[in-house]
Design a protein around this motif. Structure first.
Motif, PDB file in Angstrom:
ATOM      1  N   ILE A 235      -4.292 -11.172   5.337  1.00 51.33           N
ATOM      2  CA  ILE A 235      -3.914 -10.107   4.409  1.00 51.33           C
ATOM      3  C   ILE A 235      -2.795  -9.312   5.056  1.00 51.33           C
ATOM      4  O   ILE A 235      -2.978  -8.726   6.135  1.00 51.33           O
ATOM      5  N   ILE A 236      -1.640  -9.323   4.425  1.00 54.50           N
ATOM      6  CA  ILE A 236      -0.493  -8.643   5.019  1.00 54.50           C
ATOM      7  C   ILE A 236      -0.248  -7.356   4.260  1.00 54.50           C
ATOM      8  O   ILE A 236       0.145  -7.364   3.094  1.00 54.50           O
ATOM      9  N   LEU A 237      -0.524  -6.244   4.955  1.00 55.50           N
ATOM     10  CA  LEU A 237      -0.412  -4.944   4.303  1.00 55.50           C
ATOM     11  C   LEU A 237       0.975  -4.373   4.578  1.00 55.50           C
ATOM     12  O   LEU A 237       1.383  -4.265   5.744  1.00 55.50           O
ATOM     13  N   HIS A 238       1.677  -4.017   3.515  1.00 58.07           N
ATOM     14  CA  HIS A 238       2.962  -3.322   3.676  1.00 58.07           C
ATOM     15  C   HIS A 238       2.711  -1.864   3.333  1.00 58.07           C
ATOM     16  O   HIS A 238       2.411  -1.538   2.190  1.00 58.07           O
ATOM     17  N   LEU A 239       2.823  -1.002   4.345  1.00 56.83           N
ATOM     18  CA  LEU A 239       2.381   0.374   4.127  1.00 56.83           C
ATOM     19  C   LEU A 239       3.553   1.347   4.049  1.00 56.83           C
ATOM     20  O   LEU A 239       4.450   1.315   4.885  1.00 56.83           O
ATOM     21  N   ASN A 240       3.493   2.194   3.035  1.00 59.79           N
ATOM     22  CA  ASN A 240       4.515   3.218   2.835  1.00 59.79           C
ATOM     23  C   ASN A 240       3.851   4.495   2.383  1.00 59.79           C
ATOM     24  O   ASN A 240       2.853   4.466   1.687  1.00 59.79           O
ATOM     25  N   SER A 241       4.458   5.614   2.770  1.00 56.33           N
ATOM     26  CA  SER A 241       3.931   6.886   2.302  1.00 56.33           C
ATOM     27  C   SER A 241       4.970   7.583   1.443  1.00 56.33           C
ATOM     28  O   SER A 241       6.165   7.470   1.682  1.00 56.33           O
ATOM     29  N   LYS A 242       4.481   8.314   0.431  1.00 56.80           N
ATOM     30  CA  LYS A 242       5.393   9.056  -0.421  1.00 56.80           C
ATOM     31  C   LYS A 242       5.651  10.453   0.113  1.00 56.80           C
ATOM     32  O   LYS A 242       6.585  11.110  -0.297  1.00 56.80           O
ATOM     33  N   ASP A 243       4.758  10.951   0.965  1.00 55.12           N
ATOM     34  CA  ASP A 243       4.947  12.337   1.420  1.00 55.12           C
ATOM     35  C   ASP A 243       4.767  12.472   2.939  1.00 55.12           C
ATOM     36  O   ASP A 243       5.709  12.295   3.675  1.00 55.12           O
ATOM     37  N   VAL A 244       3.541  12.770   3.385  1.00 59.87           N
ATOM     38  CA  VAL A 244       3.342  12.998   4.822  1.00 59.87           C
ATOM     39  C   VAL A 244       2.776  11.733   5.470  1.00 59.87           C
ATOM     40  O   VAL A 244       2.663  10.699   4.813  1.00 59.87           O
ATOM     41  N   ILE A 245       2.440  11.830   6.737  1.00 60.88           N
ATOM     42  CA  ILE A 245       1.876  10.666   7.420  1.00 60.88           C
ATOM     43  C   ILE A 245       0.388  10.545   7.092  1.00 60.88           C
ATOM     44  O   ILE A 245      -0.359  11.517   7.188  1.00 60.88           O
ATOM     45  N   HIS A 246      -0.007   9.364   6.671  1.00 65.14           N
ATOM     46  CA  HIS A 246      -1.423   9.068   6.463  1.00 65.14           C
ATOM     47  C   HIS A 246      -1.789   7.921   7.411  1.00 65.14           C
ATOM     48  O   HIS A 246      -0.932   7.408   8.128  1.00 65.14           O
ATOM     49  N   SER A 247      -3.041   7.527   7.386  1.00 68.80           N
ATOM     50  CA  SER A 247      -3.407   6.377   8.204  1.00 68.80           C
ATOM     51  C   SER A 247      -4.436   5.537   7.464  1.00 68.80           C
ATOM     52  O   SER A 247      -5.428   6.047   6.950  1.00 68.80           O
ATOM     53  N   PHE A 248      -4.159   4.263   7.401  1.00 68.60           N
ATOM     54  CA  PHE A 248      -4.991   3.315   6.640  1.00 68.60           C
ATOM     55  C   PHE A 248      -6.096   2.792   7.550  1.00 68.60           C
ATOM     56  O   PHE A 248      -5.820   2.270   8.625  1.00 68.60           O
ATOM     57  N   TRP A 249      -7.341   2.932   7.100  1.00 65.13           N
ATOM     58  CA  TRP A 249      -8.438   2.489   7.977  1.00 65.13           C
ATOM     59  C   TRP A 249      -9.616   1.986   7.172  1.00 65.13           C
ATOM     60  O   TRP A 249     -10.174   2.706   6.351  1.00 65.13           O
TER      61      TRP A 249
ATOM     62  N   VAL B 138       0.854  -1.182   0.000  1.00 62.69           N
ATOM     63  CA  VAL B 138       0.000   0.000   0.000  1.00 62.69           C
ATOM     64  C   VAL B 138       0.890   1.232   0.000  1.00 62.69           C
ATOM     65  O   VAL B 138       1.757   1.377   0.859  1.00 62.69           O
ATOM     66  N   THR B 139       0.673   2.106  -0.972  1.00 63.55           N
ATOM     67  CA  THR B 139       1.409   3.358  -0.984  1.00 63.55           C
ATOM     68  C   THR B 139       0.405   4.494  -0.899  1.00 63.55           C
ATOM     69  O   THR B 139      -0.518   4.585  -1.704  1.00 63.55           O
ATOM     70  N   ALA B 140       0.620   5.359   0.093  1.00 62.38           N
ATOM     71  CA  ALA B 140      -0.270   6.499   0.246  1.00 62.38           C
ATOM     72  C   ALA B 140       0.464   7.756  -0.183  1.00 62.38           C
ATOM     73  O   ALA B 140       1.669   7.870  -0.013  1.00 62.38           O
ATOM     74  N   GLN B 141      -0.277   8.666  -0.815  1.00 61.45           N
ATOM     75  CA  GLN B 141       0.271   9.978  -1.084  1.00 61.45           C
ATOM     76  C   GLN B 141      -0.881  10.959  -1.082  1.00 61.45           C
ATOM     77  O   GLN B 141      -2.031  10.569  -1.207  1.00 61.45           O
TER      78      GLN B 141
ATOM     79  N   HIS C 108     -14.722  -1.673   9.022  1.00 63.00           N
ATOM     80  CA  HIS C 108     -15.301  -3.017   9.129  1.00 63.00           C
ATOM     81  C   HIS C 108     -14.230  -4.095   9.257  1.00 63.00           C
ATOM     82  O   HIS C 108     -14.485  -5.158   9.814  1.00 63.00           O
ATOM     83  N   LEU C 109     -13.060  -3.851   8.696  1.00 64.43           N
ATOM     84  CA  LEU C 109     -12.030  -4.895   8.665  1.00 64.43           C
ATOM     85  C   LEU C 109     -11.017  -4.741   9.780  1.00 64.43           C
ATOM     86  O   LEU C 109     -10.173  -5.601   9.996  1.00 64.43           O
ATOM     87  N   GLY C 110     -11.092  -3.622  10.510  1.00 67.03           N
ATOM     88  CA  GLY C 110     -10.144  -3.412  11.601  1.00 67.03           C
ATOM     89  C   GLY C 110      -9.180  -2.309  11.249  1.00 67.03           C
ATOM     90  O   GLY C 110      -9.200  -1.759  10.171  1.00 67.03           O
ATOM     91  N   GLY C 111      -8.361  -1.990  12.163  1.00 69.73           N
ATOM     92  CA  GLY C 111      -7.412  -0.922  11.884  1.00 69.73           C
ATOM     93  C   GLY C 111      -7.304  -0.063  13.097  1.00 69.73           C
ATOM     94  O   GLY C 111      -7.829  -0.388  14.117  1.00 69.73           O
ATOM     95  N   LYS C 112      -6.621   0.960  13.030  1.00 65.41           N
ATOM     96  CA  LYS C 112      -6.006   1.538  11.853  1.00 65.41           C
ATOM     97  C   LYS C 112      -4.525   1.472  12.000  1.00 65.41           C
ATOM     98  O   LYS C 112      -4.038   1.124  13.074  1.00 65.41           O
ATOM     99  N   VAL C 113      -3.812   1.816  10.960  1.00 65.62           N
ATOM    100  CA  VAL C 113      -2.357   1.817  11.083  1.00 65.62           C
ATOM    101  C   VAL C 113      -1.804   2.996  10.288  1.00 65.62           C
ATOM    102  O   VAL C 113      -2.287   3.302   9.204  1.00 65.62           O
ATOM    103  N   ASP C 114      -0.833   3.671  10.894  1.00 71.13           N
ATOM    104  CA  ASP C 114      -0.289   4.856  10.243  1.00 71.13           C
ATOM    105  C   ASP C 114       0.583   4.460   9.060  1.00 71.13           C
ATOM    106  O   ASP C 114       1.203   3.394   9.053  1.00 71.13           O
ATOM    107  N   VAL C 115       0.590   5.314   8.070  1.00 69.05           N
ATOM    108  CA  VAL C 115       1.411   5.099   6.889  1.00 69.05           C
ATOM    109  C   VAL C 115       2.483   6.179   6.906  1.00 69.05           C
ATOM    110  O   VAL C 115       2.186   7.352   6.758  1.00 69.05           O
ATOM    111  N   LEU C 116       3.722   5.748   7.146  1.00 69.30           N
ATOM    112  CA  LEU C 116       4.787   6.718   7.389  1.00 69.30           C
ATOM    113  C   LEU C 116       5.687   6.856   6.165  1.00 69.30           C
ATOM    114  O   LEU C 116       5.898   5.894   5.443  1.00 69.30           O
ATOM    115  N   PRO C 117       6.234   8.053   5.958  1.00 68.63           N
ATOM    116  CA  PRO C 117       7.250   8.187   4.916  1.00 68.63           C
ATOM    117  C   PRO C 117       8.569   7.638   5.451  1.00 68.63           C
ATOM    118  O   PRO C 117       8.927   7.867   6.602  1.00 68.63           O
TER     119      PRO C 117
END
Lengths: 228, 639
Positions: free
Chosen positions: A152-166, A123-126, A169-178
Motif C-alpha cells: 500500500i503506497i500512501l501519498h500524503l499531503n496536508s492542506k494546512d498544518v502538519i499532521h501525522s498518519f498513524w 491521503v489528504t489531511a486537514q 496495527h499496520l505500522g507508522g507513523k509518517v508526518d503529513v506536511l503542507p
C-alpha cells in the motif's frame, strides 16, 4: 521498580491489547520485532545496573560499627572503566545492525523519490479530517479501505498544518506536511478493522482527528473502488 | 462565566477566574506579612542586588513558584485523563491544549532552567573560590530578563490568551494563519526575553570558571558540578542562540508577514530543525548540571573521592558534543530519508555510551564507601535506577524504524519524563537539600525530607511507568480523551493517582521549609562533612567570601585538610575580584524589554518604541557608570 519491569515483560509476552505489538502487516511486524529486540537488549543493561545498585547500596550502607571507618580512596580502575566503555559499544552495535537494515527499507521519502509498485492511495489531511483518494478517483472521508496482501503506497499531503498518519496495527507513523508530498509504504496488511489517528498535534480538535482503516480482500477492494 | 463590564458582558472562563481569585487571595496575606515584618527594605535590597548568592536565591524562588503553577497544570491534565470520556472542569479541546502547552513551556524554561541557574549562581563561585561571578551587573541583568520573560509568558493566562501550540511551537500551526491570537506571541516573546538572560548568565559562568578560580584550583581539581556548569554554559551559548534565531524568524513571520516557515518559499520543517538544534542540547543543558550535583553528593555521602574523575569530565564533554549531533532523532517521521534517519539513529545510540560510563562510575564510587542516607543522597540514589530506566527507553527510541511507532505517543512522554524528572528534578531537589545551608544557614528537616523523597519517587513511577504501555497501545500524546473501548482506563487512572501523589509530596517540601525556618537551628560551615570549598565558608555564604583566599593543592581540598588535621593555606594576594554594586538598571532594562514585547504583541507600536528607547537609553546610562570607581578610585588617564 524491579516488579514493574517484570510486569512489563509479562505484558509484552502476553501482548494483551497492545496494538503496536500485535502487528497486522509486514511493516508493523518488522517494527514490533525491533521494539521487542531492543527491549530485551536493554533489559540486560537495566538488570546489570539494578543488581550492582542494590548490592552496593546494601553492602556499603552506614551502620553504627562503621562509625569511624574511613574508606580507602579509589581514584579509578582502567580495566573496569574500559569494560563499561567496550561492552555497551558492542551491545549497541548488535542493535544497530537490524536498525539500519529496517530503517533503510521503511523510511518515508519525498514523493518524487518513490518508485514503488503497488496500490496507491492519496491521503489528504486537514484540520480535522482525513480524505482518502483511490486510483479510480473515488474519494472517501475518514474511512480508509485497502486491499490485503498488497504493497500500500500512501501519498500524503496536508492542506494546512502538519499532521501525522498513524495506524498502530499496520505500522507508522509518517508526518503529513503542507507543500511537500511524503510517501510511506505499508507492506502486506492483514484483513481487519483498525483504528487510525492523527499523531502530530494540529490544533483544537487534534484528539478527534481519527479514522478507520479497513483491510479487505482484493476482490472486495476492487468492488469498493469501482462503486460510487 | 459572563461578567458585566461597562454595559458590555465579558466572557471569562472559570479557570481564568479561579486564577485571578487565587492570586489575589495569595497576594493579600503575603503583602500583609511583608508590611508587618517590615520586609519592604529586604525586597528592595534583592531588587538592586548583584550578589551571586542573592541572585541565585531569586532564581530558585521563582523557579519554585513556577514549579507549583506548572505542577497544577499537570494535575489538570491528569484529572482530565483519569476516566474515559471525561469532562473535567474546562479542560477539553482548546483549554487542554493550552494547559499542556503551558505545562511544558513553564517546566522547561521557567522551572528547570532557573532552578539550575540558581544553584550554579549560588554554588559555583563558592566551589571554585571565586568571590562573585565575573560580571555581577550582567548577572543581575540575566536574572531580570528571565523574570521579565517568565512574567510576560504567565500574564497571557490571566487575560485568557494562553498559547496553544505545544511547547515545541511547530510551524505552521504557530504562524499567524493558524494561531492569529496573541497567545503565540506571548510564547515567542516570553522565551526570547528569558532566553537572552540565560545566554548572558551562561557567558558569565564561563568567564567566572575560566578566570576566577582560587590559586591552585586547576581545572583538573574542580568539583564535577563546576565542570558540568562550564560545559552546560557552552551548550547554552550555542543552543539558546539558535532558539533566539528561530524565535526571531517566527516573530517576523507573525508580525511582518515573512514566510520562513510556511508558504511556497518557506518550509515548516526549517522550524523543526532550528527548534531541535536548540531542543536536543537543551535536554543535556538540563541533565548535565544534575549529573554534576549527583557526582558531588554521591562522593560526599559515600566518603570517597569520585571514581574515575578524568573520564567523568571527558564523558560530560562528550555528551555535550554529541548532544549537537542528534537533533533529527526528533524528526524521524518527517521524511528526511533513510540516510539521515540512520545517521541520527547511530549518533543517538552513541550518546548512551558516555552516559553509561557515568552511571557505572557513580556505582563504583559507592562501592567500598560508607553510604549515609541523607535526603540529598536519597535523591541521588533514587536517580540512578530511575534514570537508567529512562535511558534505556531512550536507546529504544533511537532505533529509527521502531521510532515510527513510538514517535509522539505516550511512550515518548514516559521516556522524557523519566529522564528529565529523574535527572533534572531529582538533581534540583538533591542540590536544594544539600546546599540549603549555604543559601539560608539552615539544614532542612531530614524526616520530612525522607517523606518528600519517597512520596515523590513512588508518585513519579506510578505516573509515568503506565504511560510506556498506553503509548504502545496506540495513545498519541496531546489528546484529551479516550473511550472505554480503548481499554486504557486502569493505566490512566494509575497515572492520575501517581500525579496527585507527586503533588502531595511537594506539600511535604513546603511544610519542611516552613518548619525549618520557624523551629530550625542555624548550622555551621560544614553540616554534611563536605569535601569541597563551599563548606569552607560560613552558612549562609556571606557577601564577602574567601577573605583570605585559600590555596588549593588537590581535588576535594577541604576533605583532605580535615583528614590530615591541618588547615587550608591562605593568601591575601589574589586576582582583583568582581565588584559588587547595587543598581536598579538591570530590572529597568528587563521591564523596558517587557514593554517592547507587549507593544509588538498587541501592535501598539508607540509602546514598542518607548520600550526600545528605554533599553537603548539604559545601555547608554550603563556605559557611563563605572562601579569600580569607588573601590579603585578614578582611573588614571594616560594622555
Amino acid at each position: 521498580m524491579k516488579k514493574l519491569g517484570l510486569l512489563l515483560s509479562l505484558l509484552l509476552l502476553t501482548g494483551c491489547n497492545i496494538a503496536v505489538l500485535e502487528p497486522k502487516s509486514e511493516t508493523a511486524s518488522d517494527q514490533a520485532f525491533l521494539i521487542v529486540f531492543s527491549f530485551w537488549l536493554m533489559m540486560i543493561v537495566v538488570l546489570t545496573v539494578f543488581v550492582l545498585f542494590v548490592r552496593f547500596v546494601y553492602k556499603y550502607r552506614y551502620t553504627d560499627n562503621k562509625k569511624d571507618f574511613m574508606p580507602k580512596d579509589v581514584k579509578g580502575n582502567k580495566k573496569l572503566e574500559a569494560t563499561w566503555i567496550i561492552l555497551p559499544i558492542l551491545l549497541l552495535a548488535v542493535l544497530a545492525v537490524p536498525t539500519i537494515a529496517i530503517t533503510y527499507e521503511q523510511s518515508p521519502v519525498a514523493g518524487d523519490q518513490s518508485d514503488h509498485e503497488g496500490t496507491h492511495i492519496y491521503v489528504t489531511a486537514q484540520q480535522f479530517s482525513w480524505t482518502f483518494e483511490h486510483e479510480t478517483g473515488k474519494e472517501v472521508q475518514n474511512d480508509l479501505v485497502i486491499p490485503e496482501g498488497e504493497s500500500i503506497i500512501l501519498h500524503l499531503n496536508s492542506k494546512d498544518v502538519i499532521h501525522s498518519f498513524w495506524v498502530p496495527h499496520l505500522g507508522g507513523k509518517v508526518d503529513v506536511l503542507p507543500g511537500e508530498e511524503l510517501v510511506y509504504v505499508i507492506e502486506n496488511p492483514e484483513i481487519g478493522t483498525y483504528q487510525g489517528k492523527c499523531a502530530e498535534y494540529c490544533g483544537i480538535q487534534h484528539a478527534k482527528m481519527t479514522f478507520e482503516a479497513n483491510v479487505v480482500s482484493i476482490e472486495d477492494y476492487e468492488r469498493y473502488v469501482n462503486e460510487d | 462565566m459572563d461578567i458585566p463590564l461597562f454595559g458590555d458582558t465579558l466572557f471569562v472562563p472559570t479557570d481564568v477566574m479561579a486564577a485571578w481569585v487565587f492570586t489575589i487571595l495569595m497576594a493579600i496575606p503575603i503583602g500583609l506579612f511583608i508590611l508587618k515584618k517590615k520586609k519592604v527594605g529586604l525586597i528592595f535590597d534583592y531588587v538592586k542586588t548583584t550578589n551571586h548568592r542573592k541572585i541565585g536565591t531569586l532564581y530558585i524562588l521563582f523557579g519554585i513558584v513556577y514549579f507549583f503553577r506548572a505542577g497544577v497544570d499537570a494535575l489538570f491534565i491528569r484529572a482530565q485523563l483519569a476516566f474515559p470520556n471525561n469532562d473535567f472542569w474546562v479542560f477539553q479541546g482548546e483549554k487542554y491544549n493550552e494547559v499542556f502547552t503551558t505545562h511544558g513551556t513553564l517546566m522547561i524554561f521557567f522551572v528547570a532552567m532557573p532552578l539550575l541557574l540558581g544553584l550554579m549562581n549560588v554554588v559555583v563561585p563558592l566551589q571554585i573560590g571565586a568571590r562573585d561571578l565575573a560580571f555581577p551587573f550582567l548577572n543581575a541583568v540575566g536574572f531580570w530578563l528571565f523574570f521579565a520573560g517568565s512574567v510576560f509568558f504567565n500574564v497571557s493566562f490571566f487575560i485568557n490568551m494562553t498559547p496553544e501550540i505545544g511547547w515545541t511551537g511547530y510551524a505552521p500551526l504557530s504562524t499567524e494563519q493558524f494561531t492569529p491570537g496573541a497567545g503565540t506571541d506571548f510564547y515567542v516573546f516570553g522565551l526570547q526575553i528569558s532566553g537572552l538572560g540565560t545566554i548572558f548568565t551562561a557567558l558569565n559562568l564561563i568567564v567566572t570558571i575560566i578566570r576566577h578560580r582560587a590559586p591552585g584550583m586547576k581545572m583538573t581539581r574542580m568539583p564535577l558540578f563546576a565542570w558540568a556548569t562550564l560545559i552546560t554554559s557552552l551548550l547554552i551559548i550555542i543552543a539558546f542562540s539558535v532558539l533566539a534565531i528561530a524565535l526571531y524568524l517566527l516573530m517576523f513571520d507573525r508580525q511582518f508577514g515573512t514566510g520562513f516557515f510556511s508558504g511556497s518559499e518557506g518550509d515548516p520543517v526549517f522550524w523543526q530543525h532550528l527548534f531541535w538544534i536548540f531542543g536536543h542540547p537543551e535536554v543535556y543543558i538540563l541533565a548535565l548540571p544534575a549529573f554534576g550535583v549527583f557526582s558531588d553528593i554521591i562522593s560526599t555521602f559515600s566518603k570517597k573521592v569520585i571514581f574515575g574523575y578524568p573520564i567523568m569530565v571527558i564523558s560530560i564533554a562528550l555528551i555535550g558534543f554529541l548532544g549537537f549531533m542528534v537533533w533529527a532523532h526528533h524528526m524521524f517521521t518527517v521524511g528526511l530519508g533513510p540516510m539521515a534517519n540512520t545517521f541520527f539513529a547511530i549518533t543517538t545510540m552513541a550518546i548512551a555510551v558516555p552516559t553509561g560510563i557515568k552511571v557505572f562510575n557513580w556505582l563504583f564510587t559507592i562501592r567500598g564507601g560508607v553510604v549515609r542516607f541523607t535526603t540529598p543522597m536519597l535523591f541521588a540514589l533514587g536517580f540512578i535506577p530511575s534514570f537508567v530506566m529512562g535511558g534505556v527507553t531512550g536507546v529504544m527510541l533511537s532505533v529509527s524504524a521502531a521510532n515510527f511507532q513510538f514517535h509522539d505517543t505516550h511512550f515518548v512522554v514516559a521516556h522524557f519524563h523519566y529522564v528529565i524528572i529523574a535527572s533534572t528534578i531529582f538533581g534540583i531537589f538533591a542540590g536544594l537539600y544539600y546546599w540549603y545551608p549555604k543559601i539560608t544557614g539552615f539544614v532542612l528537616g531530614e524526616k520530612l525530607g525522607r517523606w518528600h523523597f519517597w512520596t515523590f519517587l513512588i508518585g513519579f513511577h506510578l505516573t509515568f511507568f503506565p504511560m510506556h504501555i498506553t503509548g504502545l497501545e496506540g495513545v498519541p500524546r496531546r489528546v484529551y480523551t479516550y473511550t472505554e473501548a480503548d481499554g486504557i482506563f486502569l493505566l490512566n487512572f494509575t497515572s492520575t493517582i501517581g500525579a496527585f501523589l507527586m503533588g502531595i509530596s511537594m506539600l511535604f517540601l513546603v511544610w519542611n521549609v516552613y518548619k525549618t525556618h520557624t523551629n530550625g537551628k542555624k548550622v555551621g560551615n560544614d553540616p554534611w562533612d563536605g569535601r569541597t570549598l563551599e563548606w569552607y565558608v560560613p552558612s549562609p555564604a556571606p557577601v564577602q567570601t574567601f577573605d583570605p583566599m585559600p590555596i588549593v593543592k588537590e581535588i576535594d581540598p577541604l576533605w583532605y585538610t580535615k583528614l590530615e588535621n591541618r588547615s587550608l593555606r591562605t593568601t591575601t594576594s589574589t586576582r582583583p575580584a568582581p565588584i559588587e554594586t547595587e543598581s536598579f538598571i538591570p530590572i529597568s532594562m528587563a521591564m523596558a524589554l517587557f514593554l517592547l514585547s507587549l507593544g509588538l504583541t498587541f501592535s501598539l507600536y508607540w509602546l514598542a518604541i518607548v520600550g526600545g528607547i528605554g533599553v537603548l537609553g539604559l545601555f547608554i546610562v550603563r556605559s557611563f557608570t563605572d562601579e569600580r570607581e569607588h573601590v579603585y578610585g578614578k582611573e588614571d588617564s594616560y594622555e
